[in-house]
Structures are given as structure tokens and as C-alpha cells.
Design an enzyme around this catalytic site. Structure first.
Site, PDB file in Angstrom:
ATOM      1  N   GLY A  87       0.638  -1.187   0.087  1.00 15.37           N
ATOM      2  CA  GLY A  87      -0.063   0.020   0.131  1.00 15.37           C
ATOM      3  C   GLY A  87       0.870   1.253  -0.177  1.00 15.37           C
TER       4      GLY A  87
ATOM      5  N   LYS B 254     -31.238  25.507  10.142  1.00 14.54           N
ATOM      6  CA  LYS B 254     -31.098  23.918  10.576  1.00 14.54           C
ATOM      7  C   LYS B 254     -30.871  23.542  11.930  1.00 14.54           C
ATOM      8  CE  LYS B 254     -26.676  22.957   8.759  1.00 14.54           C
ATOM      9  NZ  LYS B 254     -25.937  22.216   7.571  1.00 14.54           N
TER      10      LYS B 254
ATOM     11  N   ARG C 246     -29.525  19.854  13.865  1.00 17.80           N
ATOM     12  CA  ARG C 246     -29.151  18.452  13.453  1.00 17.80           C
ATOM     13  C   ARG C 246     -29.013  17.816  14.876  1.00 17.80           C
ATOM     14  NH1 ARG C 246     -25.765  17.880   8.877  1.00 17.80           N
ATOM     15  NH2 ARG C 246     -24.880  19.647   7.946  1.00 17.80           N
TER      16      ARG C 246
ATOM     17  N   ASP D 200     -23.242  27.927  -0.989  1.00 19.73           N
ATOM     18  CA  ASP D 200     -22.595  26.967  -0.004  1.00 19.73           C
ATOM     19  C   ASP D 200     -21.308  26.851  -0.396  1.00 19.73           C
ATOM     20  OD1 ASP D 200     -22.307  25.776   2.087  1.00 19.73           O
ATOM     21  OD2 ASP D 200     -23.918  24.169   1.813  1.00 19.73           O
TER      22      ASP D 200
ATOM     23  N   ASP E 281     -21.596  17.706   0.686  1.00 14.88           N
ATOM     24  CA  ASP E 281     -21.011  16.372   1.155  1.00 14.88           C
ATOM     25  C   ASP E 281     -22.254  15.426   0.801  1.00 14.88           C
ATOM     26  OD1 ASP E 281     -19.961  14.039   2.052  1.00 14.88           O
ATOM     27  OD2 ASP E 281     -19.415  14.996   4.086  1.00 14.88           O
TER      28      ASP E 281
ATOM     29  N   THR F 196     -28.690  18.544   3.578  1.00 14.47           N
ATOM     30  CA  THR F 196     -28.925  20.011   3.767  1.00 14.47           C
ATOM     31  C   THR F 196     -29.441  21.120   2.705  1.00 14.47           C
ATOM     32  OG1 THR F 196     -27.474  20.223   5.917  1.00 14.47           O
ATOM     33  CG2 THR F 196     -28.109  22.052   4.848  1.00 14.47           C
TER      34      THR F 196
END
Length: 312
Positions: free
Chosen positions: A41, A194, A196, A220, A224, A228
Site C-alpha cells: 500500500g 437548521k 442537527r 454554499d 457532502d 442540507t
């Protein structure tokens, strides 16, 4: 511009698509570099041509997985040991930036750690775009040229010629960025508030402001999982908006993000090309930042100011 023989541009594996466009804009060849992978690796970075005495620009976004960051660190170290005159890290997307403070006890501040690693590896300068928080520039002890995606986003918004434009932010934390767009376009600003229950999962959201019959653009920095921003888009339509689009600097789009955007009320989701996208969502559009980074490299080489590139 400085003599092309005095600088070279190289790219890590993950960002070659953008580095090639930057080189096209600079009218230069992308430098030759190889990465050898081993069975366990590990990998080894090697410049396949002399860089002695050159101003070297290393293009690599450090989005997950961590191999992208490690590859950049090895590139920096190899360039320093190969007697490059300066080593300049060009990081369109600076990964780990969301971990910029201790949000709870006994956690690391990863953004600062990554900054320290790059500094120890030997960079002389950082060129990046839309850090998650502007104050992260202070994590570095070398010059930071902090670019803004608005340089490519603003002309695109202007090209849409939208009537009754309203700028919105999907969370209160992004209000400063959205406010800059609102002031530039001289249009109203709407906030989505918002809450969470846990990371990457929105519990409740409310729209603060009037979006009736408006063409709304959500602003924004990072998308991801898209939970949202798609929830905000759907809620804005429910509140009477005519249309809703979203623009964001960095296209992480992990997990269910592509499906969420495809099934949402969004007309389109516009990103820069700081991170490659292969998610297959027809609503996703990417705008190139190659000319922006190329012009910044030109100005660094000529010791010129970059501030007049800022639109906002």
C-alpha cells in the site's frame, strides 16, 4: 510573464484533469512525474525530469481518501530534496478543513495538523480556494493566496439573467458568504435555519425570509451528502419560490448525494472543478477554475497582486 523555463507545473494523481487545463492556460507542458505503488500500500513519488533551481507548482486537491494528502506531502518533500528553488502547493480543495476547531472535548484540529505537515514538508507558498473558514489562512506560516469561487460563479449567475433573484443560504453559518453575493447582485437574502441530531443528518429546517415567486440561488462552500441543500431547496419551493438553483465551491457529493440532488427540487447544482465528479447526476454542472489558478500562478511568478481577481 517570467521565463517559462524558470517554472514547472506538476500534478498529483487525483487532480491531473485540472492541472492539464491550468497548463493549457499557462501555455506550458505538465511536468513528468511518476508514482510507484508497492504491494503493502505504500507508494513512492519521483520527478522524471530535473527541477533544480525551478519554481515548482504542485497541483493536488486533498479530498478523501488520505492517499491524496500523502501523495502531495511526498511531492513536496521530493521537490525540496531535488533542489527546487521554491515549492508552491496549489490545493484547489483543502481537505480536512471542516475540522478547524475543537467542537467537543478530546478531538483533534485536523486542519491545523495538515497545515503543519505541509509546512514541515517544505512548502514556500499555498494557493487554495474557498477554505471552509477564512481564518484557516492563519494556520500557515507561509504566504497563502486564498482565491474565491465567486470569480467563476458570479459570471455564470449573471449569464442566467434571472428575474426577481433572491440569494439564500442553506444554514446560518454560511450567511457571510451568501450576504456577499446578495450585496453584489443588490437582491434580498434569505436564511435557512437548521438543527442537527448528528453529523450529516438534518433534523429540522425553517426558511427565514420571503421567497414568493422568486428565482432563488442557494450559496454554499461544500456539498457532502447533499442532505442540507436539497432539504433547503424543497422547503424553498414549498414556500412559493418559482425556481431554486444551488452553487457550491467544492463537489464532495458522497454517499446518497447524487440521488438526493437528482430527486430534489433543484433545477441545477453548480460546482467548480476543484474535485472531480463522476456521480452521474444530470443536474450537476461544473465550472472550470483553471484560468483562475493559472492567472494566480502568473502573478506569483511576476510578483504581482492577486486582489483584483476578487469579485466579492
Amino acid at each position: 510573464m517570467s521565463d517559462k523555463k524558470n517554472f514547472m507545473v506538476f500534478s498529483g494523481t487525483a487532480t491531473q484533469y485540472l492541472a492539464k487545463r491550468i497548463c493549457d492556460s499557462l501555455d506550458c507542458e505538465l511536468g513528468q512525474m511518476s508514482v510507484t505503488h508497492f504491494a503493502d500500500g505504500e507508494f513512492e513519488v519521483c520527478f522524471d525530469e530535473s527541477i533544480r533551481g525551478k519554481d515548482v507548482f504542485l497541483v493536488q486537491s486533498t479530498f478523501p481518501n488520505a492517499d491524496n494528502l500523502m501523495e502531495l506531502l511526498l511531492m513536496v518533500d521530493a521537490a525540496k530534496r531535488a533542489s527546487a528553488r521554491t515549492v508552491n502547493a496549489v490545493i484547489p480543495y483543502f481537505g480536512w478543513a471542516r475540522q478547524d476547531r475543537k467542537s467537543k472535548p478530546r478531538v483533534s484540529i485536523a486542519a491545523k495538523l495538515v497545515a503543519d505537515m505541509l509546512s514541515v514538508a517544505g512548502i514556500n507558498r499555498l494557493i487554495t480556494m474557498d477554505l471552509h473558514a477564512d481564518q484557516e489562512q492563519g494556520f500557515f506560516d507561509v504566504p497563502v493566496d486564498h482565491l474565491y469561487a465567486s470569480a467563476v460563479m458570479v459570471p455564470y449567475i449573471e449569464s442566467l439573467k434571472l428575474e426577481n433573484l433572491v440569494i439564500a443560504t442553506p444554514d446560518v453559518g454560511g450567511s457571510k458568504r451568501a450576504s456577499a453575493y446578495s450585496k453584489y447582485f443588490k437582491c434580498p437574502l434569505v436564511l435557512c435555519n437548521k438543527t442537527r441530531k448528528k453529523a450529516n443528518e438534518v433534523d429540522e429546517m425553517q426558511v427565514i425570509g420571503d421567497v414568493q415567486d422568486a428565482n432563488v440561488i442557494l450559496i454554499d462552500d461544500i456539498v457532502d451528502t447533499a442532505g442540507t441543500i436539497t432539504k433547503a431547496a424543497d422547503l424553498i419551493i414549498e414556500n412559493g419560490a418559482r425556481s431554486v438553483r444551488a452553487i457550491a465551491s467544492h463537489c464532495i457529493m458522497s454517499g446518497p448525494a447524487s440521488d438526493r440532488v437528482q430527486q430534489s427540487s433543484l433545477v441545477e447544482m453548480v460546482f467548480t472543478d476543484s474535485i472531480p465528479y463522476n456521480g452521474g447526476c444530470s443536474k450537476v454542472k461544473q465550472l472550470s477554475t483553471a484560468d483562475l489558478f493559472a492567472e494566480t500562478i502568473r502573478r506569483v511568478l511576476n510578483n504581482e497582486s492577486i486582489s483584483d481577481q476578487y469579485l466579492l
